[in-house]
Scaffold this motif. Sequence first.
Motif, PDB file in Angstrom:
ATOM      1  N   GLY A  93      -0.739  -8.900   8.672  1.00  0.00           N
ATOM      2  CA  GLY A  93      -0.618  -7.664   7.925  1.00  0.00           C
ATOM      3  C   GLY A  93       0.401  -7.832   6.821  1.00  0.00           C
TER       4      GLY A  93
ATOM      5  N   THR B 178       3.410  -5.608   6.478  1.00  0.00           N
ATOM      6  CA  THR B 178       4.783  -5.259   6.849  1.00  0.00           C
ATOM      7  C   THR B 178       5.470  -6.350   7.668  1.00  0.00           C
ATOM      8  OG1 THR B 178       3.993  -4.049   8.792  1.00  0.00           O
ATOM      9  CG2 THR B 178       4.323  -2.784   6.768  1.00  0.00           C
ATOM     10  N   GLN B 179       4.689  -7.189   8.351  1.00  0.00           N
ATOM     11  CA  GLN B 179       5.275  -8.264   9.154  1.00  0.00           C
ATOM     12  C   GLN B 179       5.309  -9.597   8.416  1.00  0.00           C
ATOM     13  OE1 GLN B 179       6.671  -7.685  12.218  1.00  0.00           O
ATOM     14  NE2 GLN B 179       6.198  -5.542  11.731  1.00  0.00           N
TER      15      GLN B 179
ATOM     16  N   GLU C 289       5.548  -8.073  -1.802  1.00  0.00           N
ATOM     17  CA  GLU C 289       4.636  -7.051  -2.324  1.00  0.00           C
ATOM     18  C   GLU C 289       3.922  -7.556  -3.576  1.00  0.00           C
ATOM     19  OE1 GLU C 289       7.822  -6.365  -1.554  1.00  0.00           O
ATOM     20  OE2 GLU C 289       7.515  -5.184   0.285  1.00  0.00           O
TER      21      GLU C 289
ATOM     22  N   ARG D 264      -6.013  -4.420   7.385  1.00  0.00           N
ATOM     23  CA  ARG D 264      -4.742  -3.957   7.962  1.00  0.00           C
ATOM     24  C   ARG D 264      -3.633  -3.996   6.910  1.00  0.00           C
ATOM     25  NH1 ARG D 264      -1.199  -7.462  12.295  1.00  0.00           N
ATOM     26  NH2 ARG D 264       0.753  -6.297  12.084  1.00  0.00           N
ATOM     27  N   ALA D 265      -3.560  -5.099   6.184  1.00  0.00           N
ATOM     28  CA  ALA D 265      -2.518  -5.225   5.165  1.00  0.00           C
ATOM     29  C   ALA D 265      -2.692  -4.184   4.072  1.00  0.00           C
ATOM     30  CB  ALA D 265      -2.543  -6.633   4.572  1.00  0.00           C
TER      31      ALA D 265
ATOM     32  N   GLU E 164      -1.506  -0.779   5.332  1.00  0.00           N
ATOM     33  CA  GLU E 164      -0.039  -0.733   5.339  1.00  0.00           C
ATOM     34  C   GLU E 164       0.502  -0.581   3.924  1.00  0.00           C
ATOM     35  OE1 GLU E 164       0.658  -3.508   9.318  1.00  0.00           O
ATOM     36  OE2 GLU E 164       0.779  -4.401   7.319  1.00  0.00           O
TER      37      GLU E 164
ATOM     38  N   THR F  78       2.601   2.748   2.540  1.00  0.00           N
ATOM     39  CA  THR F  78       4.019   2.554   2.235  1.00  0.00           C
ATOM     40  C   THR F  78       4.276   2.347   0.746  1.00  0.00           C
ATOM     41  OG1 THR F  78       3.860   0.157   2.617  1.00  0.00           O
ATOM     42  CG2 THR F  78       4.437   1.535   4.496  1.00  0.00           C
TER      43      THR F  78
END
Length: 206
Positions: A29, A31-32, A57, A107-108, A111, A115
Amino acid sequence: MAPKVSDEYKIQKKKELLEAAERVFVRKGLTQATMQDVMEEAGVSRGALYSYFDNIEHVFVEVMQQEDQRELLFFASEERAPSWTALAGWIRQQEGSIECIRNSLLRAKAEFFLTVHDVRNSQAHPYVTERYQALADAITRFIELGMEQGEFQPRLAPASVALYLISFMDGLMLDTYQLGSERTRVKEQLEALLFSLQGMLSPVNH
């Protein structure tokens, strides 16, 4: 003095870095994931990675841009089968991708979108809107070309149909990621989508 490298080398190296980063984002993902993860996946130094990207990012936005271009190229291509045949074929091809959605960037992306207001890289903010609008515009133009060629006689505005298609596909992908393809019955849903689009677009001779 560091040796000069050609533009071709830089383009190829960046492509390799983005491919490595995509594998990281699929596994972890957004965030990890860290820049260190991308360095290790690509087998490059910190300096090499940061010479192309500012932060994680920034890497992700460029990975997403690269993936988005593949979809845009389909709708922008002038070398394709008649519009309805091409559109139906593209939608049916999505079945395999959606059923394997856990091995994708979904998933990424989720996220990232959730965010995005906390992202410090200002380049990320406009792209959220730009990517959506670019795809909507490309699909709208695809439908308009079908109208010009006498292949579509839409009952709704092309732009409305384009937004409907995007929302349907996004929703099906998210549901399938969360619930699994057996529960969402991807193939049946895509056939239902085709049925509804056929009613909206009224393709000639179909």
